[in-house]
Write a protein that holds these residues in place. Structure first.
Motif, short mmCIF file in Angstrom:
data_model
loop_
_atom_site.label_atom_id
_atom_site.label_comp_id
_atom_site.label_asym_id
_atom_site.label_seq_id
_atom_site.Cartn_x
_atom_site.Cartn_y
_atom_site.Cartn_z
N ALA A 69 45.62 42.16 44.40
CA ALA A 69 45.45 40.66 42.94
C ALA A 69 44.16 41.16 42.60
O ALA A 69 43.78 40.62 42.65
CB ALA A 69 45.43 40.16 44.17
N ARG B 269 41.50 40.51 44.92
CA ARG B 269 40.64 39.76 45.80
C ARG B 269 39.28 40.93 46.68
O ARG B 269 38.51 40.92 47.05
CB ARG B 269 40.84 38.83 46.87
CG ARG B 269 40.12 37.98 47.31
CD ARG B 269 40.61 36.68 47.74
NE ARG B 269 41.77 36.81 48.73
CZ ARG B 269 41.66 37.44 50.20
NH1 ARG B 269 40.28 37.37 50.45
NH2 ARG B 269 42.58 37.53 51.01
N THR C 7 39.85 32.47 52.30
CA THR C 7 40.99 31.92 51.61
C THR C 7 40.78 30.52 51.69
O THR C 7 40.76 30.07 52.21
CB THR C 7 42.10 32.61 51.30
OG1 THR C 7 42.33 32.01 52.59
CG2 THR C 7 41.69 34.07 51.56
N VAL D 93 45.26 27.48 47.79
CA VAL D 93 45.56 27.62 46.59
C VAL D 93 47.62 26.85 46.38
O VAL D 93 47.88 27.38 47.22
CB VAL D 93 46.54 29.40 47.21
CG1 VAL D 93 47.36 29.53 45.91
CG2 VAL D 93 45.09 30.19 46.79
N GLN E 231 50.31 33.85 47.97
CA GLN E 231 48.64 33.08 48.08
C GLN E 231 47.74 33.61 46.94
O GLN E 231 47.05 33.42 46.12
CB GLN E 231 48.42 32.05 49.09
CG GLN E 231 47.60 33.76 49.95
CD GLN E 231 46.98 33.24 51.35
OE1 GLN E 231 47.84 32.41 52.08
NE2 GLN E 231 45.43 32.84 51.63
N GLU E 232 48.26 35.18 46.76
CA GLU E 232 47.06 36.43 46.75
C GLU E 232 47.80 36.26 45.07
O GLU E 232 46.89 36.89 43.95
CB GLU E 232 47.49 37.77 47.60
CG GLU E 232 46.85 37.82 49.11
CD GLU E 232 45.50 37.04 48.65
OE1 GLU E 232 44.11 37.53 47.62
OE2 GLU E 232 44.84 36.46 49.70
N ALA F 224 47.47 34.29 42.34
CA ALA F 224 45.89 34.47 40.85
C ALA F 224 46.59 35.39 40.06
O ALA F 224 45.35 35.88 38.79
CB ALA F 224 44.36 35.31 41.52
#
Length: 422
Positions: free
Chosen positions: A152, A154, A335, A338, A371-372, A375
């Protein structure tokens, strides 16, 4: 009349897949007397599990690709080759004392959804992809959701490849050793949507008497490794006031964390010291060094920031309170909270309604690959009820065959509806 986009999967086949995968890395747990799973990321057991999952993907007609992070994708083409895919999946790596469901239900549920679409002769407009992400747990290389965080954007692949386990092996070397250093670029083009099915790992669904949860988001997570450096000394001859006791400092920190949680000053903060070791670890020697990890969770980002600041301030008081004591900290993961896409949540909720399944909305206390991926595209999750108060990361982790099948019914139906969207 049967609803053409209401998908009911083969629950017996799904259950057998879960059982078969659980045999890879299986061990007899002395504490519980149960058969558990130990399949840390990129160990030989994880590699064997990956090969089994790939064989199931290929048997289901999926074309398989592996990226430079070892993330695995099985693709089922749609009628529109230019359309962005709908992706589902999770992970199959485990903690050292795991059960059969964490992560695995999402991967095998995705494969089962594809099998069922094949059997019904259903072709979607958009491609469907089933993903297996590398090192979601973070227990071997110290950073959770690692494969999905890199895909993703990050984290960088270079950062991830350089991470080491406690024996000094790098993730990059282990990818190569196990044969999962793939040739495909690790960055994922934005999908149309992502849906992940997962055991809840908590008691909310069981206490409410429902099988399905519509997940609204994931709370913030903060991981740190803290090392106290003191002085080794004889336990009988060294006066207390002359000691620099690293073990004492570790104990003071643990007590402080619990006091922070109990104070209520940081919202719904949860704090855990899950790893603690002292050196030289001998009965009659004052510890010269203590290493521990601190896991903080909070759905409120501002409250989490206050907790981190106050923890740092407390560490400074410990540093100055014992002459000869020094402290080193290392950020392992961080993190934010989210939130998940409301549109995808509605599709999941409608799928549950159409299957006649009671459901409720809830926030995830655990971290997930979803959650990743959030994005990159509209994302949400489906939770499946766990038994025994939702215990997880433990051989007692369990969900019934019926609950698993119902959760994957909802997953398959939501995937089909998303994959036919314009």
């Amino acid at each position: 009349m049967t609803d053409p986009d209401l998908i009911t999967v083969n629950g017996d086949r799904l259950w057998q897949s879960l059982k078969d995968l659980a045999e890879i890395g299986a061990y007899e747990d002395e504490r519980t007397g149960l058969r558990g799973v130990n399949r840390l990321a990129l160990t030989d057991a994880d590699a064997a599990g990956r090969r089994l999952v790939i064989s199931w993907m290929e048997q289901a007609g999926l074309s398989v690709r592996i990226d430079r992070m070892g993330n695995i994708y099985g693709r089922r083409e749609g009628t529109d080759p230019a359309a962005r895919p709908v992706v589902t999946g999770s992970h199959i790596d485990s903690v050292a004392t795991a059960g059969a469901f964490d992560g695995c239900l999402g991967v095998l549920g995705g494969i089962e959804a594809v099998r069922t679409l094949n059997e019904r002769g259903i072709t979607t407009r958009r491609p469907l992809e089933v993903a297996v992400f590398t090192e979601e747990e973070g227990v071997r290389f110290g950073t959770d959701m690692l494969g999905s965080a890199v895909t993703a954007g990050r984290l960088s692949a270079a950062y991830a490849h350089a991470l080491t386990d406690r024996d000094g092996a790098t993730l990059g070397d282990e990818l190569a050793r196990t044969g999962f250093a793939g040739p495909v670029d690790e960055r994922l083009d934005a999908p149309h949507a992502y849906v992940e099915c997962h055991i809840e790992q908590g008691p909310v669904l069981a206490r409410a008497g429902v099988e399905v949860g519509v997940v609204t988001g994931v709370q913030g997570i903060s991981w740190q490794e803290i090392t106290f450096h003191g002085r080794a000394a004889h336990a009988g001859t060294t006066p207390t006031e002359l000691r620099a006791d690293a073990g004492l400092a570790a104990a003071q920190l643990i007590v402080r964390l619990r006091a922070m949680v109990d104070s209520g000053s940081y919202g719904e903060l949860r704090a855990t010291v899950g790893h603690l070791i002292v050196h030289p670890d001998l009965t009659n020697i004052v510890p010269a060094r203590a290493e521990l990890t601190v896991d903080l969770r909070n759905p409120d980002d501002a409250a989490m920031a206050r907790a981190e600041e106050d923890l740092a301030s407390f560490l400074r008081t410990l540093d100055s309170g014992q002459p000869g004591l020094s402290i080193a900290t290392r950020r392992m993961a961080r993190t934010a909270h989210v939130p998940f896409d409301e549109g995808v949540q509605k599709i999941i909720a409608r799928a549950a309604d159409d299957h006649g399944l009671a459901h409720l909305s809830l926030l995830s206390g655990a971290g997930h690959d979803a959650q990743e991926i959030a994005a990159l595209c509209p994302t949400a999750m489906i939770f499946v009820r766990g038994e025994y108060d939702g215990i997880s990361h433990n051989p007692r982790e369990y969900s019934t065959p019926e609950a698993c099948a119902h959760g994957v019914d909802v997953l398959a139906t939501a995937l089909l509806r998303l994959a036919d969207e314009e």
